[in-house]
Design a protein around this motif. Sequence first.
Motif, mmCIF file in Angstrom:
data_model
loop_
_atom_site.group_PDB
_atom_site.id
_atom_site.type_symbol
_atom_site.label_atom_id
_atom_site.label_comp_id
_atom_site.label_asym_id
_atom_site.label_seq_id
_atom_site.Cartn_x
_atom_site.Cartn_y
_atom_site.Cartn_z
ATOM 1 N N PRO A 17 0.832 -1.212 0.000
ATOM 2 C CA PRO A 17 0.000 0.000 0.000
ATOM 3 C C PRO A 17 0.865 1.260 0.000
ATOM 4 N N PHE A 18 0.443 2.228 -0.801
ATOM 5 C CA PHE A 18 1.113 3.525 -0.860
ATOM 6 C C PHE A 18 0.041 4.608 -0.778
ATOM 7 N N VAL A 19 0.293 5.639 0.073
ATOM 8 C CA VAL A 19 -0.693 6.680 0.311
ATOM 9 C C VAL A 19 -0.075 8.034 -0.013
ATOM 10 N N LEU A 20 -0.795 8.807 -0.795
ATOM 11 C CA LEU A 20 -0.416 10.190 -1.070
ATOM 12 C C LEU A 20 -1.547 11.053 -0.500
ATOM 13 N N ASP A 21 -1.295 11.679 0.678
ATOM 14 C CA ASP A 21 -2.369 12.451 1.322
ATOM 15 C C ASP A 21 -1.867 13.851 1.651
ATOM 16 N N ASP A 22 -2.667 14.541 2.427
ATOM 17 C CA ASP A 22 -2.381 15.927 2.768
ATOM 18 C C ASP A 22 -2.261 16.795 1.516
ATOM 19 N N LEU A 23 -3.057 16.488 0.508
ATOM 20 C CA LEU A 23 -3.047 17.289 -0.720
ATOM 21 C C LEU A 23 -3.760 18.607 -0.450
ATOM 22 N N GLN A 24 -3.161 19.716 -0.914
ATOM 23 C CA GLN A 24 -3.686 21.048 -0.690
ATOM 24 C C GLN A 24 -4.766 21.382 -1.723
ATOM 25 N N PRO A 25 -5.670 22.278 -1.366
ATOM 26 C CA PRO A 25 -6.739 22.635 -2.326
ATOM 27 C C PRO A 25 -6.229 23.441 -3.513
ATOM 28 N N GLY A 26 -5.016 23.965 -3.440
ATOM 29 C CA GLY A 26 -4.461 24.737 -4.549
ATOM 30 C C GLY A 26 -3.401 23.954 -5.313
ATOM 31 N N LEU A 27 -2.155 24.444 -5.244
ATOM 32 C CA LEU A 27 -1.067 23.877 -6.018
ATOM 33 C C LEU A 27 -0.350 22.802 -5.219
ATOM 34 N N ASN A 28 -0.125 21.621 -5.839
ATOM 35 C CA ASN A 28 0.584 20.516 -5.213
ATOM 36 C C ASN A 28 1.716 20.084 -6.142
ATOM 37 N N LEU A 29 2.949 20.080 -5.611
ATOM 38 C CA LEU A 29 4.133 19.693 -6.395
ATOM 39 C C LEU A 29 4.601 18.325 -5.915
ATOM 40 N N VAL A 30 4.482 17.319 -6.778
ATOM 41 C CA VAL A 30 4.874 15.943 -6.454
ATOM 42 C C VAL A 30 6.067 15.598 -7.332
ATOM 43 N N HIS A 31 7.194 15.215 -6.710
ATOM 44 C CA HIS A 31 8.392 14.966 -7.507
ATOM 45 C C HIS A 31 9.013 13.634 -7.130
ATOM 46 N N GLY A 32 9.892 13.175 -7.996
ATOM 47 C CA GLY A 32 10.616 11.920 -7.796
ATOM 48 C C GLY A 32 11.404 11.610 -9.056
ATOM 49 N N PRO A 33 12.461 10.814 -8.947
ATOM 50 C CA PRO A 33 13.266 10.470 -10.114
ATOM 51 C C PRO A 33 12.480 9.588 -11.084
ATOM 52 N N ASN A 34 13.096 9.331 -12.218
ATOM 53 C CA ASN A 34 12.483 8.446 -13.204
ATOM 54 C C ASN A 34 12.254 7.073 -12.597
ATOM 55 N N GLU A 35 11.127 6.449 -12.996
ATOM 56 C CA GLU A 35 10.747 5.125 -12.512
ATOM 57 C C GLU A 35 10.440 5.110 -11.017
ATOM 58 N N SER A 36 10.163 6.270 -10.439
ATOM 59 C CA SER A 36 9.798 6.290 -9.016
ATOM 60 C C SER A 36 8.300 6.105 -8.813
ATOM 61 N N GLY A 37 7.481 6.230 -9.876
ATOM 62 C CA GLY A 37 6.057 5.958 -9.763
ATOM 63 C C GLY A 37 5.153 7.149 -10.022
ATOM 64 N N LYS A 38 5.710 8.267 -10.531
ATOM 65 C CA LYS A 38 4.852 9.446 -10.778
ATOM 66 C C LYS A 38 3.776 9.122 -11.814
ATOM 67 N N SER A 39 4.213 8.598 -12.984
ATOM 68 C CA SER A 39 3.240 8.285 -14.031
ATOM 69 C C SER A 39 2.292 7.180 -13.598
ATOM 70 N N THR A 40 2.750 6.298 -12.715
ATOM 71 C CA THR A 40 1.872 5.248 -12.211
ATOM 72 C C THR A 40 0.729 5.843 -11.382
ATOM 73 N N LEU A 41 1.024 6.849 -10.553
ATOM 74 C CA LEU A 41 -0.029 7.505 -9.768
ATOM 75 C C LEU A 41 -1.027 8.217 -10.678
ATOM 76 N N VAL A 42 -0.502 8.866 -11.755
ATOM 77 C CA VAL A 42 -1.410 9.528 -12.703
ATOM 78 C C VAL A 42 -2.297 8.487 -13.375
ATOM 79 N N ARG A 43 -1.672 7.341 -13.761
ATOM 80 C CA ARG A 43 -2.441 6.265 -14.383
ATOM 81 C C ARG A 43 -3.487 5.721 -13.412
ATOM 82 N N ALA A 44 -3.166 5.681 -12.116
ATOM 83 C CA ALA A 44 -4.115 5.181 -11.130
ATOM 84 C C ALA A 44 -5.340 6.094 -11.035
ATOM 85 N N ILE A 45 -5.111 7.433 -11.051
ATOM 86 C CA ILE A 45 -6.242 8.369 -10.999
ATOM 87 C C ILE A 45 -7.118 8.188 -12.233
#
Length: 884
Positions: A17-45
């Motif tokens: 399980p992986f949780v991404l919480d505490d998202l702000q109602p405005g601008l949220n900057l999510v970063h990580g190196p290549n293959e860290s799972g950024k595009s996977t989270l977008v695909r999950a949404i």
Amino acid sequence: MKLQRLRVEQLRQFRKPFVLDDLQPGLNLVHGPNESGKSTLVRAIRAAFFERYRSTAVDDLRPWGDSAAAPTIELDFEHQGKRWRLTKSFLQRKRCDLTVGTDIYSEDDAEEKLAELLGYQYPKRGVSKAEHWGIPGLLWVEQGTGQDLEQSVEHAGDHLKSALNSLVGEVASSGGDEVMEVVRAQRDTLLTGGGKPRGDYLQLDKDRAQYQQDIAELNERIVKYQEQVDRLGKLTQEFDRTETERPWEEAQRQLENTRERYQQVERLEQQQNQEKSTLAQLQQNHRLLQQNKEHLEGLSKQLAARNKELNNAERALNLAEQQTPAIANRLMEARTAYELADKQVKLARLLEARGRLEQDLRRLEQQQQALNQNLSKAREYQQQVDQARQQARENRIDGAEVKRLKATEHQLNEETIRSRTIATRLSWQLEPGASLSLNHDPLEGEGEKQLLEESSLVIPGVGTLGITPGGEELASTRRKLATLEQTFNEQLKALGVDSVAQAEHRLSAFETAERALTHAEELLKSVAPGGIDPLLAQQSEAGRELQTAKNQLQATPEPDQGESVPGLAEADAAFTRAGASLDKAESDERKHQAELLTRKQARDNASAEWQRLADEEQSPERQQQLRQLSDDLASIEKQTADLEASLASRERDIREARPDLLRQDIERYQNTINNLRQTQEARGRELRDIKVRLEAWGAEGLEEQLNEKQAEFEQCTRRYQELHRRAQALDLLLTLLTEKRQALTRRLQAPLQKHLNHYLSVLFPQATLEVDEQLRPGTFTRGSELGQMTELSFGAREQMGLISRLAYADLLREAGRPTLVILDDTLVHSDNERLEDMKRILFDAASRHQILLFTCHPEKWQDLGVPPLDIQALKEGVVGETMG
């Protein structure tokens, strides 16, 4: 709409399980190196909203190598003061639950509720595609697609227009569209998009042009008919007049007179040529006689010259005879030196030959020793080759046939297993002493059999039971099994083996023998490339050469030990110098003897010639020849004068007759005759053609045809004018309706244009970007520059695509629709200055929308004014908690 929490499990690289919480109602900057799972989270949404929970086309969500995984996504978000929670599982546990406040929706109801909220739709089957994504497809930007806007706007067009209508009222009512479509349909039956005729209108236009062409052709043919009638009368008069006058006959008479005069001139030319030949012969004879006379008269001069030549020849011969003794002495000395040098070089060559023979003898002895060793090895290797070849012959078998045998055995085993699974199974358990009979075979005790064919079971004291295994599949399996067994037995028999194991054993032995044979043959080739027989021949030949070398060495005498012998090079050089000296002495002697002979021959020739001329000068025959030559010359000169006078007179006659003009007259009269006859024949042919043509045209009724075509043309013109007026009226009506529609469209576009101009002024001051009827950004104007948005650079199109999406988000928010902006590694092609402007724009838009910005370059966004979320750190924290 504000996304608050995202949880994924068993989804691609997020097995835990992986949780991404505490998202702000405005601008949220999510970063990580290549293959860290950024595009996977977008695909999950995207999957949580776009993919059906029961879809089988989402294998890309499964973790690698985990076929039992059930990818699960949980989303918590807030909209219109209510808390929404979406839980969706795929593949192994297909489930979808949605909680909205106190209301609960499940399965299809939950998915339809989400689609209605965000403005998208689901595919009827298969994976979700861009054409289904609607508003989220416009606001959620995938990596590398920020510049592609047109398709996204097209797919979200209905939702955008709905939001605009809610803002400005139903200015784009469907009634107006229906009227425009009816008018456009009726216009399109008559006109193309560019206003050109089509259909019946176009055909009538073509028919009018064809009628006009036909009428013009008929008028032209009538005019030609009248012209041909006039031509017939005029041509008939010319033909009759020429037949009466027959002018070619007068030209024929003039031709014959001219030919007669030309023949007379040709006869004069022939006589002229004959006399010219006679004159040339006389002139040739005159030259020869004159030369003979000059020769006889110059004999005294020749006699004096010959006497002088005789004296010179005698003096030259005396000088040459005085040099003879000196030349003979030099020749003798050169011969003595040459003989001495020849003796020395022979001795040196004798020593050189003995040394070479001794060296050859040693080389041949070594060679014979090596050949003996190779022969011994070759016999050993040959024995290995024979043994390997025997093994290969004894175990020879076709590898392809063995492979097919194994395949047949595999099919037979599979079909046997298959037959057992579908065959009718008969099991029995009998009392002691009881028995049954199955197909005449007794059954006792207990057991089990599988029946593939129709069978009979005899029960003593009861009767006979018929057992028929059911299904066409069983019959087919039984036939296939029998065929495979037959094929298997035939293949065993063809290979000469009892089993597959025996075939494989023979194949292994055969391949081993083949490899051993190849290895032995290579060893044999290394010592005897041509075989043992050539090696034996080489050994015998080497023995003979060795014996020959020994014999030659014994036959070569050794030089005297007390005699001094120079080296071969020195002896050769001395021999060469002595030979050159001897050659020069002999050459000088030969030249001297040749010169003596030449001078003696010159002296003798001069003496004989002087004596001949002296005798000839005093002979009476010479005096008689001089007198005869003078008489002959006088006679030839008289004949030449007569011929020249005759030639000059005849030349004048020929010149006055002008043979060149006579030839031209003959050609002219002949051409005149031919032209006159051909012209008259052409008139006759033309008269016949005109008569036939006039008869044909008269039968066609050209004037009647013209009247019919004119009537048809008038009828076609009337129908064409009716359609023409209708087409013009429909085109005018459609133009007026379109103008009205455009005015309404501009009113509809105004809210979107307002939001677009707000962002554009930050990025490109004093620039405008117009929106077309489909609400797509189109024409871009900046100062004097004018062009389409698609013509901008890649980075500029990416920036314009983002500000356009933000403008759509403002429009949707103003209409009360939910918005969420997701940006995956966007603006990577922006320079520093433009990127700074885009940060201002994003910060401004974040005051109205929630924006999730995923990036692998956090250093570029560190001045964005929001705390970054590090995926890698979050993952490690989850792992640490799990381990703890």
